[in-house]
Design a protein around this motif. Structure first.
Motif, PDB file in Angstrom:
ATOM      1  N   ASN A   7       0.825  -1.217   0.000  1.00 44.95           N
ATOM      2  CA  ASN A   7       0.000   0.000   0.000  1.00 44.95           C
ATOM      3  C   ASN A   7       0.850   1.254   0.000  1.00 44.95           C
ATOM      4  O   ASN A   7       0.543   2.236  -0.651  1.00 44.95           O
ATOM      5  CB  ASN A   7      -0.911   0.022   1.241  1.00 44.95           C
ATOM      6  CG  ASN A   7      -2.023  -1.008   1.118  1.00 44.95           C
ATOM      7  OD1 ASN A   7      -2.445  -1.333   0.004  1.00 44.95           O
ATOM      8  ND2 ASN A   7      -2.468  -1.544   2.249  1.00 44.95           N
ATOM      9  N   LEU A   8       1.941   1.172   0.763  1.00 46.09           N
ATOM     10  CA  LEU A   8       2.845   2.307   0.876  1.00 46.09           C
ATOM     11  C   LEU A   8       3.439   2.672  -0.479  1.00 46.09           C
ATOM     12  O   LEU A   8       3.565   3.835  -0.835  1.00 46.09           O
ATOM     13  CB  LEU A   8       3.958   1.937   1.856  1.00 46.09           C
ATOM     14  CG  LEU A   8       5.087   2.929   2.062  1.00 46.09           C
ATOM     15  CD1 LEU A   8       4.746   3.792   3.258  1.00 46.09           C
ATOM     16  CD2 LEU A   8       6.393   2.225   2.301  1.00 46.09           C
ATOM     17  N   LEU A   9       3.812   1.625  -1.226  1.00 45.76           N
ATOM     18  CA  LEU A   9       4.470   1.860  -2.506  1.00 45.76           C
ATOM     19  C   LEU A   9       3.470   2.224  -3.605  1.00 45.76           C
ATOM     20  O   LEU A   9       3.866   2.759  -4.640  1.00 45.76           O
ATOM     21  CB  LEU A   9       5.265   0.622  -2.932  1.00 45.76           C
ATOM     22  CG  LEU A   9       6.515   0.331  -2.090  1.00 45.76           C
ATOM     23  CD1 LEU A   9       7.193  -0.931  -2.576  1.00 45.76           C
ATOM     24  CD2 LEU A   9       7.479   1.508  -2.136  1.00 45.76           C
ATOM     25  N   ASP A  10       2.190   1.945  -3.350  1.00 42.91           N
ATOM     26  CA  ASP A  10       1.181   2.224  -4.366  1.00 42.91           C
ATOM     27  C   ASP A  10       1.157   3.727  -4.626  1.00 42.91           C
ATOM     28  O   ASP A  10       0.813   4.514  -3.746  1.00 42.91           O
ATOM     29  CB  ASP A  10      -0.186   1.732  -3.867  1.00 42.91           C
ATOM     30  CG  ASP A  10      -1.250   1.917  -4.941  1.00 42.91           C
ATOM     31  OD1 ASP A  10      -0.907   1.734  -6.132  1.00 42.91           O
ATOM     32  OD2 ASP A  10      -2.387   2.264  -4.585  1.00 42.91           O
ATOM     33  N   GLY A  11       1.552   4.128  -5.805  1.00 41.40           N
ATOM     34  CA  GLY A  11       1.585   5.546  -6.125  1.00 41.40           C
ATOM     35  C   GLY A  11       2.905   6.213  -5.794  1.00 41.40           C
ATOM     36  O   GLY A  11       3.218   7.280  -6.301  1.00 41.40           O
ATOM     37  N   ALA A  12       3.743   5.569  -4.935  1.00 44.99           N
ATOM     38  CA  ALA A  12       5.025   6.166  -4.579  1.00 44.99           C
ATOM     39  C   ALA A  12       6.176   5.564  -5.385  1.00 44.99           C
ATOM     40  O   ALA A  12       7.206   6.187  -5.560  1.00 44.99           O
ATOM     41  CB  ALA A  12       5.293   5.995  -3.087  1.00 44.99           C
ATOM     42  N   ALA A  13       5.994   4.351  -5.837  1.00 46.38           N
ATOM     43  CA  ALA A  13       7.021   3.731  -6.679  1.00 46.38           C
ATOM     44  C   ALA A  13       6.335   2.949  -7.784  1.00 46.38           C
ATOM     45  O   ALA A  13       5.542   2.059  -7.507  1.00 46.38           O
ATOM     46  CB  ALA A  13       7.905   2.806  -5.853  1.00 46.38           C
ATOM     47  N   GLN A  14       6.596   3.347  -9.029  1.00 38.21           N
ATOM     48  CA  GLN A  14       5.955   2.690 -10.174  1.00 38.21           C
ATOM     49  C   GLN A  14       6.924   1.744 -10.855  1.00 38.21           C
ATOM     50  O   GLN A  14       7.999   2.149 -11.277  1.00 38.21           O
ATOM     51  CB  GLN A  14       5.489   3.735 -11.209  1.00 38.21           C
ATOM     52  CG  GLN A  14       4.386   4.652 -10.739  1.00 38.21           C
ATOM     53  CD  GLN A  14       3.083   3.942 -10.456  1.00 38.21           C
ATOM     54  OE1 GLN A  14       2.885   2.820 -10.885  1.00 38.21           O
ATOM     55  NE2 GLN A  14       2.196   4.583  -9.719  1.00 38.21           N
ATOM     56  N   ARG A  15       6.538   0.483 -10.925  1.00 42.99           N
ATOM     57  CA  ARG A  15       7.314  -0.470 -11.713  1.00 42.99           C
ATOM     58  C   ARG A  15       6.739  -0.445 -13.129  1.00 42.99           C
ATOM     59  O   ARG A  15       5.560  -0.180 -13.308  1.00 42.99           O
ATOM     60  CB  ARG A  15       7.133  -1.890 -11.175  1.00 42.99           C
ATOM     61  CG  ARG A  15       7.897  -2.142  -9.919  1.00 42.99           C
ATOM     62  CD  ARG A  15       7.834  -3.624  -9.553  1.00 42.99           C
ATOM     63  NE  ARG A  15       8.922  -3.905  -8.631  1.00 42.99           N
ATOM     64  CZ  ARG A  15      10.149  -4.178  -9.018  1.00 42.99           C
ATOM     65  NH1 ARG A  15      10.427  -4.276 -10.299  1.00 42.99           N
ATOM     66  NH2 ARG A  15      11.102  -4.371  -8.154  1.00 42.99           N
ATOM     67  N   PRO A  16       7.566  -0.722 -14.143  1.00 45.85           N
ATOM     68  CA  PRO A  16       7.020  -0.798 -15.503  1.00 45.85           C
ATOM     69  C   PRO A  16       5.979  -1.914 -15.585  1.00 45.85           C
ATOM     70  O   PRO A  16       6.096  -2.932 -14.897  1.00 45.85           O
ATOM     71  CB  PRO A  16       8.236  -1.107 -16.366  1.00 45.85           C
ATOM     72  CG  PRO A  16       9.265  -1.648 -15.422  1.00 45.85           C
ATOM     73  CD  PRO A  16       9.003  -1.005 -14.106  1.00 45.85           C
ATOM     74  N   GLN A  17       4.959  -1.687 -16.429  1.00 50.82           N
ATOM     75  CA  GLN A  17       3.861  -2.660 -16.529  1.00 50.82           C
ATOM     76  C   GLN A  17       4.356  -4.055 -16.907  1.00 50.82           C
ATOM     77  O   GLN A  17       4.104  -5.027 -16.232  1.00 50.82           O
ATOM     78  CB  GLN A  17       2.834  -2.164 -17.565  1.00 50.82           C
ATOM     79  CG  GLN A  17       1.950  -1.039 -17.052  1.00 50.82           C
ATOM     80  CD  GLN A  17       1.099  -1.470 -15.874  1.00 50.82           C
ATOM     81  OE1 GLN A  17       0.511  -2.544 -15.903  1.00 50.82           O
ATOM     82  NE2 GLN A  17       1.030  -0.642 -14.838  1.00 50.82           N
TER      83      GLN A  17
END
Lengths: 736, 90
Positions: free
Chosen positions: A274-284
């Protein structure tokens, strides 16, 4: 007020993080390689610290590198030290003022597991987002402001290998206002867990424990880890009743439907997601990385194994051959220095002490440096670039059969050149039992110092015939000698793992980190560090032993022996026709004198005294003296035999004089002393015996106790005696 | 090349659910459960092997053990004896 001297307290910053996050590079970038290494009291965990580069005397900052760990759920002494330091439980390490958590920006999810645990310890924290370049290369986009906001701690992006981002970090560390207090709650655990932990804490306090011994963090950790080190620590500080309180809490939780061992990972990883959701984007879609491409070759079934074999050959070649000219140079320099002193000083105890005690003692320490440096050059390069983990991956199955893991391969291989760098290389083995087992069997591998012994005896006694027209018997014998130690090491390892180091086979959970370009600066400083550690700690012991052995071979030293021996040559000397002949005879006299002195020295007397014990091995007292003299360093046997057989100390294993003397040596009844079984018996003894003070000294340093070198010495000497006995008796029986 | 019998095969066969050992290199699956054994399940969980997570077997070591997997975006290698504890659904 101007005269007031203000004592500025040093701000103490600990570095923590997962292995393979570039923590060491961060440490080096912060301290500028001015590290001081020591040991934590009572454990074999290294303590590395150094002052922050650029910190002023008004605001001194000390950086302490904690052992790398994946979790605060400690399973090894290394990880326990990290927990104890964060709790402020270690007397030799007060609670730090700040924890700087190094995380790999390209592998945030798993790295934040430990990071969130450390934040919960209550020590003010900051995060270094290292390897931002790798994250960019993998198209990972990180919103560090959002990350910092959600975690409640400052976050600094950095590329430690290029020193990027360190101005800001240094500024933060020297800021007199200090770091912000840590957030009270980071990862929310279920209410049932929190209340169970709180009641367990109350129960332990009610049983009489002190409040400072029961920090909520420790109670929570003890509860989360079933039978872990945290529970042991709690029981040690608060008494055995603490275990009871924990059990009660666990039962309550079980009844409430909370599955304990898996709880922490689930709660923490859910939170991190949840923390990383929106804070760190991995390529699709996941693209193939350069590491994937390299691995397709380097751990390929055929190519991978072939490249590994070639690499190991190269490492072995480096320790064995490349270092030889340097070792000869060191040998030569010390020999020259000895000669210089011999020429400029009158003969006597002082001269002998300086030449044969001090100079050969110091030389005997320094001569190992080339091998240590070559091995650590390779190990550092392989470790830093990420190949070491692959080597363990490739070799694990092979060594798992002996109860060890793939990590033991390189130390064992190195020990074929020299056990000293081999034992020092066991630091890469995480599991303590595996590490100690490897240390104890490493000296069984036939090292380069055994080669002169083999060369001399094989050259003198093993016929140079060809078996089936192809295999040279001499070569075969040499090969067999190399196998003896290795073959014996397998059952020894298995027995050690069943007795002293009993326990479940530790799981191999080996991260295969992405390949990285090794930092040459880091490699260089690691070499300096290792060389320094060897010279300082092991060097002093090796030196002391050399001096002791010198004394045993020198004293007693009555003048009468020289005059008596010279008297025997008096008629020959007076009948010499010219100066040349006279010099030759004088040379003979000198050799005879040193032989006579050795025979009546303390060591010589001991050799004669133990003759009955070595009789069943087929040895006479001369061999016994040579074997005793070579306990500090096995290659000494060659020069000792040279002295005993009146050839002088400059004899080497290629000397035909010595070979002839050995072949001609007879017992009092006229039988030859050396037969093939005797030669084999000596070789097997040397293959298995712990005749190396330097190895034992390094073992002492690496295990932090005299117990293990003493044990290694005892078991190897016993094995050597039994092996030699068996060889001689069976050999003699076959010959008849 | 079965020098030593692999304990893991037994563990894997006992369970009705396929385990990580049953995946071919290149195959992905979702973790369903991790059998507890000797506290190792906690270490596996800490390294990211929790139920509901996707995992891919990348390759098997030349000697048949250990195996390399990809989980939570990184590469981890573990022996078959531990991989057999990780049950998956394809």
């Amino acid at each position: 007020m101007s005269a007031l001297i203000v004592q500025h307290a040093t701000r103490r910053v600990v570095l923590c993080g997962n292995p393979n996050t570039g923590k060491t590079t961060v440490f080096n970038a912060l301290t500028g390689f001015r590290a001081h290494t020591g040991n934590y009291a009572g454990v074999t965990v290294e303590r590395k610290s150094g002052p922050l580069r650029g910190s002023t005397s008004q605001h001194p900052v000390e950086i302490i590198d904690l052992p790398g760990a994946y979790s605060l759920a400690a399973r090894s002494a290394d990880e326990m030290v990290a927990v104890e330091v964060l709790l402020g439980f270690r007397e030799d390490e007060p609670r730090p003022d700040l924890a700087l958590i190094v995380v790999d920006a390209s592998n945030l999810e798993r790295n934040l597991f430990l990071a969130t645990q450390v934040i919960e310890s209550g020590v003010p924290c900051a995060i270094v987002l290292n390897m931002m370049d790798a994250a960019h290369a993998n198209s990972i986009v990180i919103d560090q402001k959002l990350l910092s906001q959600r975690l409640g701690v400052p976050v600094f992006p950095a590329v430690a290998s290029r020193g990027e981002g360190f101005d800001t970090i240094r500024q933060f560390l020297t800021d007199p206002n200090g770091a912000p207090p840590p957030p009270p709650v980071v990862v929310p655990f279920p209410a049932a867990f929190e209340s169970a932990a709180e009641s367990a804490r109350k129960a332990i306090l009610d049983a009489g424990a002190r409040a400072e011994d029961t920090p909520p963090l420790l109670i929570r950790r003890a509860l989360l880890e079933s039978r872990g080190m945290a529970e042991e620590l709690l029981a040690k500080r608060c008494g055995e009743s603490a275990r009871h309180a924990l059990t009660t809490a666990r039962v309550t939780l079980h009844d409430a439907g909370v599955k304990l061992p898996a709880l922490e990972a689930h709660v923490r990883y859910d939170f991190i997601r949840n923390l990383l959701d929106g804070a760190a984007q991995r390529p699709q879609s996941r693209r193939e990385t350069h590491s994937d491409r390299i691995d397709r070759i380097l751990i390929h079934k055929v190519w991978g194994t072939a490249i590994f074999a070639l690499l190991m050959l190269l490492v072995f070649q480096a320790i064995y051959s490349w270092s030889a000219p340097f070792m000869d140079m060191i040998d030569g320099t010390f020999g020259w220095l000895g000669g210089l002193i011999e020429a400029s000083m009158p003969a006597g105890p002082l001269q002998s002490f300086l030449v044969n005690g001090v100079i050969s003692g110091v030389g005997g320490v320094i001569v190992f440096l080339p091998q240590i440096l070559f091995l650590f050059l390779f190990i550092s390069l392989l470790e830093d670039c990420g190949y070491m983990a692959r080597a363990a991956f490739l070799m694990d199955r092979l060594l798992n059969g002996c109860g060890l893991s793939g990590r033991s391969f390189i130390p064992m291989l190195s020990s074929f050149a020299c056990a000293i760098p081999g034992i020092m290389a066991t630091r890469t083995i995480e599991d303590r039992r595996d590490r100690f087992t490897t240390i104890l069997i490493a000296p069984l591998m036939s090292c380069s110092a055994r080669l002169p012994v083999y060369t001399l005896l094989i050259g003198a006694f093993i016929p140079s015939r060809r078996l089936f027209g192809v295999v040279n018997v001499q070569g075969l014998t040499l090969f067999a000698m190399y196998c003896v130690g290795f073959v014996v090491a397998i059952p020894v390892a298995l027995i050690l793992k069943k007795t002293f180091f009993r326990g479940a086979t530790p799981a191999l959970l080996l991260e295969l980190p992405p390949y990285r370009r090794p930092s040459l600066k880091t490699v260089f400083w690691r070499l300096v560090d290792r060389a320094g550690a060897f010279l300082k700690r092991a060097g002093t012991i090796i030196f002391a032993v050399s001096v002791l052995i010198w004394a045993a071979t020198y004293y007693p030293h009555p003048e009468s022996i020289r005059s008596e021996t010279e008297a025997r040559f008096q008629t020959e000397l007076s009948s010499a026709v010219n100066d040349d002949e006279k010099a030759t005879i004088q040379d003979e006299v000198d050799k005879a004198v040193s032989g006579a002195y050795l025979r009546q020295s303390f060591l010589g007397r001991a050799g004669i005294a133990i003759e009955p014990f070595v009789e069943p091995l087929g040895w006479d007292w001369k061999i016994a003296i040579a074997a005793l003299a070579s306990f500090p360093a096995r290659e000494v046997i060659v020069s000792t035999l040279g002295i005993i057989y009146d050839l002088g100390a400059d004899t080497d294993e290629q000397s035909t004089d010595l070979r002839d003397k050995l072949r001609a040596a007879t017992r009092e009844n006229g039988q030859p002393v050396f037969t093939i079984p005797v030669a084999l018996s000596i070789m097997v003894f040397f293959a298995l015996c712990a005749q190396c003070a330097a190895t034992l000294a390094v073992m002492r340093r690496e295990t932090n106790s005299w117990r293990w070198p003493a044990f290694a010495f005892a078991y190897m000497t016993t094995l050597a005696y039994l092996g030699a006995l068996l060889t001689f008796q069976v050999g003699t029986a076959l010959m008849h | 090349m079965k020098l030593f019998p692999l304990k893991s095969n037994r563990t894997a066969r006992d369970a009705s659910q396929p385990s990580l050992c049953d995946l071919e290199p290149g195959e992905s699956a979702r973790i369903v459960a991790v059998t507890s054994g000797n506290g190792i399940e906690q270490r596996l969980a800490e390294m990211g092997l929790t139920s509901g997570e996707n995992v891919e077997v990348v390759r098997i070591a030349p000697l048949g053990d250990p195996i390399e997997i990809r989980i939570r975006g990184y590469h981890l290698s573990l022996r078959r004896s531990e991989a057999g504890l990780v049950h998956v659904s394809k």
